[in-house]
Design a protein around this motif. Sequence first.
Motif, mmCIF file in Angstrom:
data_model
loop_
_atom_site.group_PDB
_atom_site.id
_atom_site.type_symbol
_atom_site.label_atom_id
_atom_site.label_comp_id
_atom_site.label_asym_id
_atom_site.label_seq_id
_atom_site.Cartn_x
_atom_site.Cartn_y
_atom_site.Cartn_z
ATOM 1 N N ARG A 22 0.828 -1.210 0.000
ATOM 2 C CA ARG A 22 0.000 0.000 0.000
ATOM 3 C C ARG A 22 0.863 1.261 0.000
ATOM 4 N N TYR A 23 2.020 1.201 0.688
ATOM 5 C CA TYR A 23 2.863 2.379 0.853
ATOM 6 C C TYR A 23 4.175 2.219 0.104
ATOM 7 N N GLN A 24 4.741 3.358 -0.241
ATOM 8 C CA GLN A 24 6.046 3.370 -0.891
ATOM 9 C C GLN A 24 7.135 3.040 0.128
ATOM 10 N N PRO A 25 8.267 2.490 -0.332
ATOM 11 C CA PRO A 25 9.368 2.188 0.606
ATOM 12 C C PRO A 25 9.847 3.451 1.313
ATOM 13 N N LYS A 26 10.123 3.335 2.598
ATOM 14 C CA LYS A 26 10.584 4.477 3.366
ATOM 15 C C LYS A 26 12.055 4.762 3.090
ATOM 16 N N THR A 27 12.398 6.032 3.127
ATOM 17 C CA THR A 27 13.792 6.458 3.021
ATOM 18 C C THR A 27 14.278 6.879 4.406
ATOM 19 N N ARG A 28 15.541 7.227 4.480
ATOM 20 C CA ARG A 28 16.097 7.617 5.776
ATOM 21 C C ARG A 28 15.461 8.892 6.313
ATOM 22 N N SER A 29 15.082 9.781 5.420
ATOM 23 C CA SER A 29 14.531 11.061 5.853
ATOM 24 C C SER A 29 13.024 11.008 6.108
ATOM 25 N N SER A 30 12.352 10.009 5.554
ATOM 26 C CA SER A 30 10.896 9.939 5.695
ATOM 27 C C SER A 30 10.508 9.215 6.968
ATOM 28 N N LYS A 31 9.529 9.774 7.678
ATOM 29 C CA LYS A 31 9.063 9.187 8.923
ATOM 30 C C LYS A 31 7.615 8.714 8.841
ATOM 31 N N ILE A 32 6.919 9.081 7.787
ATOM 32 C CA ILE A 32 5.514 8.697 7.649
ATOM 33 C C ILE A 32 5.352 7.812 6.424
ATOM 34 N N ASP A 33 4.250 7.070 6.401
ATOM 35 C CA ASP A 33 3.944 6.208 5.259
ATOM 36 C C ASP A 33 3.330 7.044 4.140
ATOM 37 N N VAL A 34 3.873 6.879 2.943
ATOM 38 C CA VAL A 34 3.379 7.600 1.771
ATOM 39 C C VAL A 34 2.731 6.595 0.830
ATOM 40 N N PRO A 35 1.424 6.703 0.564
ATOM 41 C CA PRO A 35 0.764 5.728 -0.314
ATOM 42 C C PRO A 35 1.173 5.924 -1.771
ATOM 43 N N TYR A 36 1.013 4.874 -2.551
ATOM 44 C CA TYR A 36 1.317 4.954 -3.977
ATOM 45 C C TYR A 36 0.294 5.815 -4.723
ATOM 46 N N LYS A 37 -0.964 5.692 -4.347
ATOM 47 C CA LYS A 37 -2.028 6.340 -5.101
ATOM 48 C C LYS A 37 -3.117 6.807 -4.138
ATOM 49 N N ILE A 38 -3.690 7.992 -4.413
ATOM 50 C CA ILE A 38 -4.718 8.556 -3.535
ATOM 51 C C ILE A 38 -5.908 9.008 -4.380
ATOM 52 N N LEU A 39 -7.087 8.535 -4.005
ATOM 53 C CA LEU A 39 -8.347 9.012 -4.580
ATOM 54 C C LEU A 39 -8.918 10.072 -3.650
ATOM 55 N N ARG A 40 -9.320 11.202 -4.207
ATOM 56 C CA ARG A 40 -9.923 12.271 -3.407
ATOM 57 C C ARG A 40 -11.433 12.258 -3.612
ATOM 58 N N HIS A 41 -12.118 12.054 -2.496
ATOM 59 C CA HIS A 41 -13.576 11.919 -2.517
ATOM 60 C C HIS A 41 -14.195 13.118 -1.807
ATOM 61 N N PHE A 42 -15.087 13.824 -2.505
ATOM 62 C CA PHE A 42 -15.786 14.977 -1.959
ATOM 63 C C PHE A 42 -17.223 14.535 -1.671
ATOM 64 N N PRO A 43 -17.586 14.335 -0.402
ATOM 65 C CA PRO A 43 -18.925 13.815 -0.083
ATOM 66 C C PRO A 43 -20.027 14.642 -0.735
ATOM 67 N N LEU A 44 -21.007 13.952 -1.273
ATOM 68 C CA LEU A 44 -22.052 14.610 -2.055
ATOM 69 C C LEU A 44 -23.139 15.227 -1.186
ATOM 70 N N ALA A 45 -23.537 14.550 -0.125
ATOM 71 C CA ALA A 45 -24.679 15.000 0.674
ATOM 72 C C ALA A 45 -24.505 16.413 1.236
ATOM 73 N N PRO A 46 -23.361 16.769 1.853
ATOM 74 C CA PRO A 46 -23.233 18.143 2.380
ATOM 75 C C PRO A 46 -23.354 19.208 1.303
ATOM 76 N N ARG A 47 -22.901 18.913 0.109
ATOM 77 C CA ARG A 47 -22.977 19.896 -0.973
ATOM 78 C C ARG A 47 -24.412 20.090 -1.445
ATOM 79 N N LEU A 48 -25.181 19.011 -1.440
ATOM 80 C CA LEU A 48 -26.590 19.155 -1.798
ATOM 81 C C LEU A 48 -27.372 19.855 -0.694
#
Length: 663
Positions: free
Chosen positions: A323-349
């Motif tokens: 799920r996550y990219q390999p960590k480097t020495r400087s990175s401390k958090i998990d970075v995913p390969y791919k991210i879908l951005r979902h904007f919930p529909l109900a609040p906008r309606l």
Amino acid sequence: MALTFVFLETNFIIAVLVLTAILYLIPKHRASKVLPLPPGPYPWPQVGNLPHIGNKLHVVLTQLAQAYGPLMTLRLGSQLLVVGSSSAAAMEILKTHDRILSGRHVPYVLYAKPPELNHVSIGWTYECICKNKKWKLRDEVAIDLYKKGFVKTYKWWTLHGEAEAWLGESSNNRDVDVGNSSNPYVDMVLDAAGPDFNWDDESRIREEPNCDAQNFYDLLKNADEPLWEGCDWHSRLSAVTQLLNCKSEFNMSESLYDRLISIIKGMLPKDEKLPENFYRSKQMVKKLGLGYEKIHVCPNDCMLYYGEEDKKLRECRICGHSRYQPKTRSSKIDVPYKILRHFPLAPRLQRLFMSKNTAQHMTWHDQRRANGIMIHPSDGEAWKHFDDNYPSFSDEPRNIRLGLATDGFCPFGHSSNGHSIWPVFVTPYNLPPNMCMKEQYLFLTLVIPGPKSPKQNLDIYLRPLIDDLKKLWNVGVNTYNAYRGENFIMRAALMWTISDFPAYGMLSGWSTHGNLACPYCMEQTKSFRLPHSHKQCWFDCHRQFLPIDHPFRKQKDKLKKNTTEKALPPPRLSGEEVWDRLRRLNQITFGNAFGKKIISGFGKQHNWAKISIFWELPYWSTNLIRHNLDVMHIEKNVFDNVFNTVMNMKGKTKDNPNGRMDL
């Protein structure tokens, strides 16, 4: 003799040069004597400030001329302008006080319908806020602005009569209206609410708003609530948003932000209302309610890390990819390969009903009188068919009908790297035709990441939106209607999708490639393959849709050679019949890890590449129209092919040796 001639010639040249210099300097000298500013004839009355006159300038000038005479002065910021209420008076002023300008064309003439309201408003020049005292005409200033641009730091037009800041006004006496608000932080909240936002005051509320609506209205009040009693230069919301902006801009830690807040609170009066830490500040701004959700995706498009079970996984349960990219020495958090951005529909309606103006228009489709002309989807057969099938939904006119549109684009312009991102938009059809397709009412619900097109794996990314639609249909959401002052259960239904032909295949599941590409003819198609161009052709397939006695059916030399058409058109399947066929097929496993998957019989008995996720909607099989083609793409493709062939564009024309041999 020769010497005398040379002497005379030299004197002549000197005389010409002196005369030229005199002629050159005289206009300069005259111009220097002309006042750089309007003369400001103080005997004439100063009747007010020019920006405060209003939009109907000719009407106001007529009234002022009747009270003060044909000539008057108006103040524009720190400058005094002479205004003539008639063209004759204006030209007289020019001749008397500015002879150079009097010979030029009068810059502005205001024409009104009544002949007596024909006036000339003379403005000599415009002052540049960079303190350049060189005065120019309006057209010359416009050219300078086009070339050099406007000064970015000039936000409050104090030199042109605008108040120095909105905070100088009484915040308690202003209506919360997008048309009247001069508070930039009120405008920020109203931008989140949508266009034409208007909310009545509490005295006109007939029912208490639900929790979500009340949170939003509280945020509107915070935008006008002073930071402490008597503070007229900062509101509670303005202070919080500026501090949060500093935290983001300078990458401040939460502990540093909390420490800074404690120091600031110690400097403020005891009755200050600044939130005590970062958490409280974030909770306050969070009431805007139009955020988005980040959902991690398998890089092979196999699955979303979505739902209570899948959120905990660190590897794809289908292909096993991390799920996550390999960590480097400087990175401390998990970075995913791919991210879908979902904007919930109900609040906008729901926000559509929080505005009194917009909420009134949300029932337009039910209140209008049809005149037999189709000007809105509610006039169509598909809309009426849906009403007949689901009367419990159509009985509440505030329930929302939606359309969905998507297409891929390259975010880097006309780049050749082939990067493709797919936004998914939803628009409500309850609104009148002049509103429902405006940009303000096109709601972005998903941003499907690249770098490649999802193709048949599009259904993986549509899962959050389909869950929103199922909830809005089965359960609904409690919504406050500001126009009626009451709460109600809002439901929504997706009527159809809109796309070009390739995206049609991705949304519907019927592949738009190959011999069976036509989604209407299906397996009864009469398409054939061109032997030399090696392309699929549907030429002459349209004759079967003509009436049985149409003369075109018998022509052998005008269309396909030595061929007549006697067959009837293929039957148009209803949604229930299509679903009855699909339920017999096996769904494919999505993802790119194991190559392309096909359903048994694909390309021969049918062209179903998958079972579309839209069939999960309870009402989808009864919709009369489920997918629509975007006319713009069809027109563009037809035009491009005709234009490229007529103009013989190299590499794009259809008039080539293979095409001629196929003919």
